[in-house]
Motif scaffolding. Structure first.
Motif, mmCIF file in Angstrom:
data_model
loop_
_atom_site.group_PDB
_atom_site.id
_atom_site.type_symbol
_atom_site.label_atom_id
_atom_site.label_comp_id
_atom_site.label_asym_id
_atom_site.label_seq_id
_atom_site.Cartn_x
_atom_site.Cartn_y
_atom_site.Cartn_z
ATOM 1 N N LEU A 69 26.004 -8.616 45.997
ATOM 2 C CA LEU A 69 27.347 -8.948 44.922
ATOM 3 C C LEU A 69 26.624 -9.582 43.491
ATOM 4 O O LEU A 69 27.003 -9.269 42.441
ATOM 5 C CB LEU A 69 28.173 -9.811 45.573
ATOM 6 N N GLU A 101 35.778 -5.742 48.527
ATOM 7 C CA GLU A 101 36.816 -7.036 48.662
ATOM 8 C C GLU A 101 36.575 -7.683 47.088
ATOM 9 O O GLU A 101 37.403 -8.425 46.661
ATOM 10 C CB GLU A 101 36.608 -7.962 49.562
ATOM 11 N N ALA A 102 35.410 -7.693 46.669
ATOM 12 C CA ALA A 102 35.114 -8.514 45.444
ATOM 13 C C ALA A 102 35.308 -7.461 44.277
ATOM 14 O O ALA A 102 35.347 -8.135 43.049
ATOM 15 C CB ALA A 102 33.588 -8.446 45.358
ATOM 16 N N GLN A 118 25.998 -10.945 49.950
ATOM 17 C CA GLN A 118 26.197 -11.797 48.781
ATOM 18 C C GLN A 118 25.107 -11.553 47.550
ATOM 19 O O GLN A 118 25.404 -11.712 46.515
ATOM 20 C CB GLN A 118 26.156 -13.291 49.222
ATOM 21 N N TYR A 166 34.387 -4.412 43.394
ATOM 22 C CA TYR A 166 33.391 -3.362 42.831
ATOM 23 C C TYR A 166 33.701 -1.907 43.528
ATOM 24 O O TYR A 166 34.131 -2.051 44.332
ATOM 25 C CB TYR A 166 32.068 -3.789 42.905
#
Length: 302
Positions: free
Chosen positions: A93, A126-127, A90, A129
């Motif tokens: 991210l 998944e995000a 996280q 990027y």
């Protein structure tokens, strides 16, 4: 920094400086498994360019970067290891969301194979990027390339077997049924136990790679049943990190099914296609079936 790497940094800039290195990207960077000279020019350039280096062990990575003249303040090193990978992902991210470039390195070799990194990569993808891999050193391919293992049926990467005796024995029983080559990893404090477990495989050949690419590198091939005695013969053989290649199993003689299937397929298909399908149908060796197909073709032509 060692003076020997000063020119390498210049070469890295010349070789990769003009390439595109997008922001908001996770760079998965392979690092040497022992010999510092095995770093790639591209890896040097990216490690110098990124905003933060995420790593399995910040102290180990700081020493590695310092060897190349790429010292970074502790604030630019982010610990991402097996115990905190989900939480630390996280933080990565957040960095990517701010447009930063983030490199990830494990302690040695290519991340996310047997080392941490896979969960981080999955979260980043998944995000939405980009994940950009930089290939390089790998103990798996290093050991395979020096094993002399033959066969075109590929290999299986098994990594570390279970540390508990009963679970390890079950794993070895499964390996006995695997005809392809198998790559195993092991730590020095468990290598004797692994050698004893593998000895039940009898005459099957195993290549032992110890301290690969380092000063005391050792690569030897012997029968599985001889492993315990080989390690016991010299205490030094139990030191270092280990990669073992269990060679592909000797091919048993065809039981006739392969011949029957080839006789059906060869009149209808090209030789290589017929062999490939026959191997998939019967489970017999592709090499043996290929030789059998050639023999059938010669008999047919005579």
């Amino acid at each position: 920094m060692s003076a020997s790497f000063a020119k390498a940094l210049e070469a890295a800039q010349d070789a990769a400086g003009s390439q595109n290195h997008p922001a908001s990207t996770l760079y998965v960077v392979a690092t040497p498994i022992g010999n510092l000279a095995d770093i790639s020019l591209r890896a040097l350039h990216v490690l110098a360019k990124v905003d933060v280096v995420a790593c399995e062990d910040t102290r180990h990575t700081q020493q590695l970067l310092r060897a190349y003249g790429l010292d970074r303040p502790n604030a630019q090193l982010l610990a991402v290891h097996q115990h905190n990978e989900a939480e630390a992902a996280q933080n990565v991210l957040l960095r990517l969301a701010q447009g930063e470039r983030v490199a990830y390195v494990s302690d040695a070799g290519t991340p996310a194979i047997s080392d941490p990194g896979a969960r981080l990569v999955a979260v980043v993808r998944e995000a939405g990027y980009r994940v950009l891999p930089l290939p390089g050193a790998s103990s798996v391919t290093t050991a395979l390339s020096a094993s002399g293992m033959t066969g075109d049926d590929g290999f299986v990467f098994r990594g570390f077997l279970a540390s508990k005796s009963a679970e390890r024995q079950l794993a070895v029983q499964a390996l006995a049924q695997e005809c392809r080559a198998v790559v195993l990893l092991e730590a020095p404090h468990r290598i004797e136990a692994l050698a004893q477990a593998l000895s039940v495989l009898g005459q099957r050949r195993i290549t032992v790679g110890r301290e690969l690419t380092k000063q005391f590198e050792q690569i030897d091939t012997l029968a599985a049943q001889d492993l315990p005695a080989w390690f016991a013969e010299k205490p030094d053989r139990q030191r270092g990190e280990f990669v073992l290649v269990l060679h592909n199993a000797p091919v048993a003689a065809s039981q006739g099914e392969g011949l029957r299937v080839l006789q059906i397929l060869l009149p209808e298909l090209p030789l290589k296609t017929a062999v490939k399908l026959a191997a998939e149908i019967t489970g017999e060796s592709k090499n043996q079936l290929y030789d059998l197909a050639l023999s059938l073709k010669k008999t047919e032509a005579s």
